[in-house]
Design an enzyme around this catalytic site. Structure first.
Site, short mmCIF file in Angstrom:
data_model
loop_
_atom_site.label_atom_id
_atom_site.label_comp_id
_atom_site.label_asym_id
_atom_site.label_seq_id
_atom_site.Cartn_x
_atom_site.Cartn_y
_atom_site.Cartn_z
N TYR A 95 20.00 -7.31 0.00
CA TYR A 95 19.70 -5.88 0.02
C TYR A 95 20.81 -5.08 -0.65
O TYR A 95 20.55 -4.12 -1.38
CB TYR A 95 19.53 -5.38 1.46
N LYS A 110 9.07 5.31 8.79
CA LYS A 110 9.36 5.90 10.08
C LYS A 110 9.46 4.79 11.11
O LYS A 110 8.91 3.70 10.90
CB LYS A 110 8.30 6.95 10.42
N HIS A 123 16.38 0.67 9.98
CA HIS A 123 16.18 1.86 9.15
C HIS A 123 17.49 2.65 9.03
O HIS A 123 17.95 2.94 7.93
CB HIS A 123 15.08 2.75 9.73
N ASP A 163 6.66 3.01 16.93
CA ASP A 163 5.78 2.53 15.88
C ASP A 163 4.57 3.42 15.66
O ASP A 163 4.14 3.60 14.52
CB ASP A 163 5.31 1.11 16.20
N ARG A 215 0.81 -1.21 0.00
CA ARG A 215 0.00 0.00 0.00
C ARG A 215 0.85 1.27 0.00
O ARG A 215 0.41 2.30 -0.49
CB ARG A 215 -0.97 0.02 1.18
N ARG A 258 8.21 -5.30 16.35
CA ARG A 258 7.85 -4.06 17.02
C ARG A 258 7.95 -4.15 18.54
O ARG A 258 7.94 -3.13 19.23
CB ARG A 258 6.45 -3.63 16.60
#
Length: 332
Positions: free
Chosen positions: A57, A96, A78, A176, A17, A164
């Site tokens: 990656y 984020k 991140h 989160d 999405r 998380r």
């Protein structure tokens, strides 16, 4: 406009999405993907027309056809992979929070500046008309002087083994969820005399050092106050915000995902009205903003400086709650 050429790190659920569908709809190229599980990468590539699957990656970063890297990896990854991407000369759209803590965020910013590339933090809500409308209600004076900002983010609990909840991967409710609430407060700073600071914060732990919920009380230089609450083990999902001024208030039913509920209720001395700001995806607006920035030099609100300032506010909240900033993950 020349299409963006996008490479993707991982096969996280949000990728569809956040990037895959908006990119397809806008005519951008989905060049490459890599994931820890090659079968998942191959499945994503097949379903969404990604041109090729890489083994690692790092291969996505080395691909000469990739121009922009999308990073939806777990929180603690991140910063390291944003840093690796900018050192490879790629622009980055990162989920984020931008990094594990503000020190790491500043390191990514320095590297991006040195490489001359753009890094954008994926606070997609900020690009939706609803977010623009909240700011306009303050800018045109309809709500008067800003007095209070309140934002609540809550969801039912993820599985116990979800990243998380991992301290090593910079997990926690504030990382989160609550980062959105803090970002909203910062986005309203021009009408509050400057950026907010943390007055107090309290939290409850899910596991040692990992917050199940956190609540922060904020103060703006102009006298307005703020309240940001997040809960990652709540009974129901709730992404609401309310801004109150000297002449009225505005409440968003879902300020983070306004394309699911675009209602904005405005109450002033003239009465109460409900505005509808549109159901086009906030992720689509975000990708449009990134493309306009990279192709036409248009300004973008969620740039690397914005990301560093938000990470600093996150760290300040954790310190005030007695938990401390999230530790860095190992380098890739």
């Amino acid at each position: 406009m020349q299409p963006l050429r996008i490479g993707i790190l991982g096969a996280a659920r949000i990728t569809e999405r956040a990037v895959l569908v908006p990119a397809r709809d806008a005519g951008h190229r989905l060049v490459a993907v890599a994931a820890r599980d090659p079968r998942r990468a191959a499945d994503v590539a097949h379903r969404h027309g990604i041109e090729r699957v890489h083994d690692h990656y790092a291969d996505v970063l080395a691909d000469p056809d990739v121009e922009v890297v999308y990073n939806p990896l777990p929180n603690g990854l991140h910063g390291p992979w944003n840093l690796a991407a900018v050192r490879a000369g790629k622009h980055v759209l990162t989920e984020k929070p931008f990094a594990s803590n503000a020190d790491e965020a500043r390191e990514v910013r320095a590297a991006a500046t040195a490489a001359g590339v753009t890094v954008v933090e994926a606070f997609h809500y900020r690009h939706h008309p609803l977010a623009h409308r909240l700011r306009a209600l303050l800018a045109d004076g309809e709500l008067g002087e800003l007095r209070t900002v309140e934002a609540e983010m809550s969801t039912p609990a993820p599985a116990d083994d979800d990243p998380r909840w991992s301290a090593a991967l910079a997990g926690g409710a504030l990382m989160d969820l609550g980062c959105y609430s803090l970002h909203l407060h910062r986005a309203l700073a021009p009408w509050a005399g400057g950026a907010p600071r943390v007055r107090t914060a309290t939290a409850a732990e899910w596991a040692p050092g990992v917050d199940r919920w956190l609540e922060a009380e904020l103060a703006f230089p102009g006298g307005a106050t703020g309240r940001a609450r997040c809960d990652m083990a709540a009974a129901h999902r709730r992404f609401t915000c309310r801004i109150t001024g000297s002449r009225g208030s505005a409440e968003a039913a879902d300020f983070v995902l306004p394309h699911t509920d675009d209602r904005l209720t405005v109450t002033t001395g003239a009465g109460t009205r409900v505005e509808h700001l549109g159901r086009r995806s906030s992720y689509a607006y975000q990708l449009d903003a990134l493309a306009a920035h990279l192709r036409d030099g248009a300004p973008i609100a969620t740039d690397v400086d914005d990301a560093v300032d938000t990470m600093q506010l996150i760290d300040d909240c954790y310190r005030a709650a007695g938990l401390g900033p999230r530790p860095r993950a190992e380098r890739p």
